[in-house]
Design an enzyme around this catalytic site. Structure first.
Site, PDB file in Angstrom:
ATOM      1  N   LEU A 127     -76.357   8.138  71.122  1.00  0.00           N
ATOM      2  CA  LEU A 127     -75.225   8.604  70.509  1.00  0.00           C
ATOM      3  C   LEU A 127     -74.253   7.347  70.748  1.00  0.00           C
ATOM      4  CD1 LEU A 127     -74.403  12.129  71.764  1.00  0.00           C
ATOM      5  CD2 LEU A 127     -75.170  11.447  69.208  1.00  0.00           C
ATOM      6  N   GLY A 128     -72.890   6.963  70.166  1.00  0.00           N
ATOM      7  CA  GLY A 128     -71.956   6.225  70.428  1.00  0.00           C
ATOM      8  C   GLY A 128     -72.119   5.111  69.326  1.00  0.00           C
TER       9      GLY A 128
ATOM     10  N   HIS B 179     -44.210  -8.863  89.432  1.00  0.00           N
ATOM     11  CA  HIS B 179     -44.609 -10.252  89.900  1.00  0.00           C
ATOM     12  C   HIS B 179     -45.622 -10.401  91.017  1.00  0.00           C
ATOM     13  CE1 HIS B 179     -43.784 -14.627  90.446  1.00  0.00           C
ATOM     14  NE2 HIS B 179     -43.616 -14.385  91.675  1.00  0.00           N
TER      15      HIS B 179
HETATM   16  P1  FAD Z   1     -70.173   3.145  63.928  1.00  0.00           P
HETATM   17  O1  FAD Z   1     -70.001   2.693  65.291  1.00  0.00           O
HETATM   18  O2  FAD Z   1     -70.849   2.059  63.121  1.00  0.00           O
HETATM   19  O3  FAD Z   1     -71.037   4.296  63.988  1.00  0.00           O
HETATM   20  C1  FAD Z   1     -71.398   4.972  62.719  1.00  0.00           C
HETATM   21  C2  FAD Z   1     -72.693   5.701  63.299  1.00  0.00           C
HETATM   22  O4  FAD Z   1     -73.068   6.525  62.093  1.00  0.00           O
HETATM   23  C3  FAD Z   1     -73.906   4.807  63.719  1.00  0.00           C
HETATM   24  O5  FAD Z   1     -74.639   5.202  64.830  1.00  0.00           O
HETATM   25  C4  FAD Z   1     -74.971   5.262  62.414  1.00  0.00           C
HETATM   26  O6  FAD Z   1     -76.269   5.109  62.986  1.00  0.00           O
HETATM   27  C5  FAD Z   1     -74.392   6.531  62.062  1.00  0.00           C
HETATM   28  N1  FAD Z   1     -74.690   6.749  60.539  1.00  0.00           N
HETATM   29  C6  FAD Z   1     -74.741   6.057  59.447  1.00  0.00           C
HETATM   30  N2  FAD Z   1     -75.197   6.612  58.581  1.00  0.00           N
HETATM   31  C7  FAD Z   1     -75.522   7.825  58.894  1.00  0.00           C
HETATM   32  C8  FAD Z   1     -76.057   9.045  58.099  1.00  0.00           C
HETATM   33  N3  FAD Z   1     -76.231   9.056  56.875  1.00  0.00           N
HETATM   34  N4  FAD Z   1     -76.615  10.033  58.737  1.00  0.00           N
HETATM   35  C9  FAD Z   1     -76.226  10.184  60.450  1.00  0.00           C
HETATM   36  N5  FAD Z   1     -75.883   8.914  61.076  1.00  0.00           N
HETATM   37  C10 FAD Z   1     -75.480   7.954  60.356  1.00  0.00           C
HETATM   38  N6  FAD Z   1     -64.624  -3.250  68.082  1.00  0.00           N
HETATM   39  C11 FAD Z   1     -63.606  -3.214  68.976  1.00  0.00           C
HETATM   40  O7  FAD Z   1     -62.801  -2.414  68.991  1.00  0.00           O
HETATM   41  N7  FAD Z   1     -63.975  -3.965  70.119  1.00  0.00           N
HETATM   42  C12 FAD Z   1     -65.036  -4.757  70.531  1.00  0.00           C
HETATM   43  O8  FAD Z   1     -65.055  -5.387  71.454  1.00  0.00           O
HETATM   44  C13 FAD Z   1     -66.088  -4.839  69.311  1.00  0.00           C
HETATM   45  N8  FAD Z   1     -67.085  -5.754  69.505  1.00  0.00           N
HETATM   46  C14 FAD Z   1     -68.181  -5.494  68.816  1.00  0.00           C
HETATM   47  C15 FAD Z   1     -69.097  -6.565  68.728  1.00  0.00           C
HETATM   48  C16 FAD Z   1     -70.315  -6.158  67.921  1.00  0.00           C
HETATM   49  C17 FAD Z   1     -71.432  -7.223  68.285  1.00  0.00           C
HETATM   50  C18 FAD Z   1     -70.157  -5.575  66.627  1.00  0.00           C
HETATM   51  C19 FAD Z   1     -71.167  -5.668  65.856  1.00  0.00           C
HETATM   52  C20 FAD Z   1     -69.058  -4.615  66.521  1.00  0.00           C
HETATM   53  C21 FAD Z   1     -68.044  -4.675  67.503  1.00  0.00           C
HETATM   54  N9  FAD Z   1     -66.768  -3.979  67.406  1.00  0.00           N
HETATM   55  C22 FAD Z   1     -65.878  -4.080  68.214  1.00  0.00           C
HETATM   56  C23 FAD Z   1     -66.549  -3.106  66.329  1.00  0.00           C
HETATM   57  C24 FAD Z   1     -67.000  -1.777  66.582  1.00  0.00           C
HETATM   58  O9  FAD Z   1     -68.174  -1.750  66.944  1.00  0.00           O
HETATM   59  C25 FAD Z   1     -66.762  -0.681  65.296  1.00  0.00           C
HETATM   60  O10 FAD Z   1     -65.559  -1.101  64.801  1.00  0.00           O
HETATM   61  C26 FAD Z   1     -67.062   0.593  65.671  1.00  0.00           C
HETATM   62  O11 FAD Z   1     -68.291   0.781  66.051  1.00  0.00           O
HETATM   63  C27 FAD Z   1     -66.832   1.482  64.338  1.00  0.00           C
HETATM   64  O12 FAD Z   1     -67.021   2.836  64.469  1.00  0.00           O
HETATM   65  P2  FAD Z   1     -67.629   3.983  63.592  1.00  0.00           P
HETATM   66  O13 FAD Z   1     -67.388   5.121  64.255  1.00  0.00           O
HETATM   67  O14 FAD Z   1     -66.656   3.750  62.309  1.00  0.00           O
HETATM   68  O15 FAD Z   1     -69.066   3.541  63.269  1.00  0.00           O
END
Ligand code: FAD
Ligand code: NAI
Length: 466
Positions: free
Chosen positions: A40-41, A445
């Site tokens: 997860l995550g 400070h």
């Molecule tokens: P996601 O985290 O992308 O999660 C979506 C999940 O849905 C995934 O696990 C995927 O497997 C799942 N999924 C997709 N389709 C389906 C389906 N049909 N059925 C079931 N599961 C599905 N943001 C920050 O704020 N700070 C940071 O320091 C930062 N660092 C980053 C570094 C990197 C290298 C990257 C790539 C991104 C970074 N980000 C950072 C951005 C951040 O990771 C994303 O904005 C955030 O994860 C978005 O969250 P979300 O829940 O929308 O989607």
């Protein structure tokens, strides 16, 4: 008995989805979360925020030791060597601990994890691993993936042309890493590998790094990263890549047109942005259309045009940031539960976790000027006692306020801990603070945060320490 299996099914367990699912369960909704990954995550915990910050932290320690800067504090070291496998193991440990923690929180809050990728059969039915599950409400929180660059084929297994996921998992330090895209990922991961010994060249299409940030920060970024040894090719586009053996040859052209040149690299990182994950979701089955950027549109409450279907996080418009997704997760759950969930999209901080860090919240100076008359106060980190003592001279804090009302419209900072400093600016803006409110708030400070107070004092032309 209820008409549906669940009150709520969340598709995707990233920061948007898992937080939304937990909040919904806390509010008494029978909730399931569909996730296709083995842990997860989402992107954030598995291949984004967390592993990148683990490598940034570790590589910063290595550079501190290897560059000899610790000697100034009387820390004398012998020959410093890199054990990359140990650094990668530390990263894996952080990811394992945190992703496992979400599994624990799901169990604690009685959120069912439906394992597999979900697709809509109709607006209230989601098929996962061949089985149908029904819910009164469905939240799409499927996140985003790397935008591909035509002609530059990513193959993370080979490790020559990689995306961010591949660049987080390299098993050796490249001799020459070329980063395509001078945005957040390019600069964070470029910094990691430069600190560990790679020569790093950043190729950026635009004339400045870090699009979306305040113009002064973008200008300063170029100076700072060049000083750290990165080569920057701004206003340049990559038009193709050829891989021969263990080397890649990239063809570059000026963005405005002109003669092509080639450069060689043993590793190429493609980091030109991300796009929403919507393929295979079955959106056509429910008649949900995407906007021109491939995103799902919602109203202020995160409702899509289809009754009972909501969307949050990276797959909807707005900055692709974990904390934005999390806040939307909480808000959507509250709205579904009949409460009032709100996200103030004008106050979403953004941080680039390099050294120094680049951070901001609210309007850039350029955007604020377009809206009306403004006042700007700036304070250099060089004049901040703590930064000076710590030998962190780079950067400044800038407070932008409305000229008439003094209300703070934006705060921007470059400092070793700018990401932490920006939190007070976000809080101040959320409460509608004026620059005077910040200037008359007592700051401890000696802290870097005193620079925020002094920049606010500078709005009225009265900082003390400069
Ligand atoms: P996601 O985290 O992308 O999660 C979506 C999940 O849905 C995934 O696990 C995927 O497997 C799942 N999924 C997709 N389709 C389906 C389906 N049909 N059925 C079931 N599961 C599905 N943001 C920050 O704020 N700070 C940071 O320091 C930062 N660092 C980053 C570094 C990197 C290298 C990257 C790539 C991104 C970074 N980000 C950072 C951005 C951040 O990771 C994303 O904005 C955030 O994860 C978005 O969250 P979300 O829940 O929308 O989607
Ligand atoms: P980005 O949008 O930050 O940067 C992409 C860069 O690539 C832009 O500067 C763009 O002009 C440039 N570009 C586009 N096409 C190009 C081409 N053909 N040749 C050369 N340059 C080109 O996207 P990035 O860095 O991939 O990050 C994706 C998302 O992940 C961001 O939206 C960011 O919000 C999120 N993220 C956030 C982090 C954080 O909060 N610290 C860390 C890492 C990612």
């Amino acid at each position: 008995m209820s008409e549906y299996d669940y009150d709520l099914i969340v598709i995707g367990a990233g920061p948007g989805g898992y937080v939304g699912a937990i909040r919904a369960a806390q509010l008494g909704l029978k909730t399931a979360c569909v996730e296709g990954r083995e842990t997860l995550g989402g992107t954030c915990l598995n291949v984004g925020c967390i592993p990148s910050k683990a490598l940034l932290h570790g590589s910063e320690k290595f550079e501190e030791a290897a560059s000899g800067t610790l000697a100034r504090y009387g820390v004398k070291l012998g020959k410093v060597e890199l054990d990359l496998a140990a650094l990668q193991a530390d990263k894996a440990d952080a990811v394992k601990g945190l992703t496992g923690g979400i599994e624990f929180l799901f169990r604690k809050n009685k959120v069912d994890w439906l394992k597999g990728y979900g697709a809509f059969k109709d607006a209230h039915t989601v098929t996962v691993a061949g089985k149908d599950y029904t819910a009164k409400n469905v939240v799409i929180a499927t996140g985003s993936s790397v935008t591909p660059l035509p002609g530059v084929e990513v193959d993370n297994d080979k490790g020559i042309i990689v995306d961010s996921t591949g660049a987080l998992a390299l098993s050796k330090v490249p001799a020459h890493l070329v980063v395509i895209g001078g945005g957040v990922i390019g600069l964070e991961l470029g910094s990691v590998w430069r600190r560990l010994g790679a020569k790093v060249t950043v190729v950026e299409y635009l004339d400045a790094l870090l699009p979306g940030m305040d113009g002064e920060l973008r200008k300063e970024a170029a100076k700072i990263f060049k000083k750290q040894g990165m080569e920057l090719k701004l206003g340049t586009k990559v038009t193709g890549a050829a891989v021969k053996g263990k080397q890649a040859t990239l063809t570059l052209e000026p963005a405005k047109g002109g003669g092509a040149e080639t450069i060689e690299a043993d590793c190429v990182l493609v980091a030109i942005g991300r796009r929403p994950n919507v393929d295979g979701l079955g959106l056509s089955a429910i008649g949900l259309e995407l906007n021109a950027r491939g995103q799902i549109e919602t109203d202020h409450d995160f409702r899509t045009k289809i009754g009972g279907v909501w969307a949050i996080g990276d797959c909807i418009p707005g900055p692709m940031l974990a904390h934005k997704a999390e806040d939307e997760g909480i808000a959507v759950a509250e709205n579904i539960a009949g409460l009032t969930g709100i996200v103030n999209h004008d106050v979403i901080p953004g941080v680039v976790y390099t050294n120094p860090e680049f951070a901001g919240v609210g309007l850039t100076e350029e955007a604020a000027k377009e809206l009306g008359e403004i006042k700007v106060g700036k304070f250099p980190m060089m004049a901040n006692s703590r930064a000076k003592t710590n030998h962190e001279p780079d950067g400044f804090v800038k407070v932008i306020a409305d000229a008439k009302t003094d209300r703070v419209l934006g705060v921007w900072a470059i400092a070793s801990v700018a990401g932490t400093m920006i939190a007070e600016a976000a809080l101040a803006m959320e409460f509608g603070a004026t620059s005077e409110d910040i200037a008359y708030t007592c700051h401890a400070h000696p802290t870097h945060s005193e620079a925020v107070k002094e920049a606010a004092m500078a709005v009225t032309g009265k900082p003390i320490h400069i």
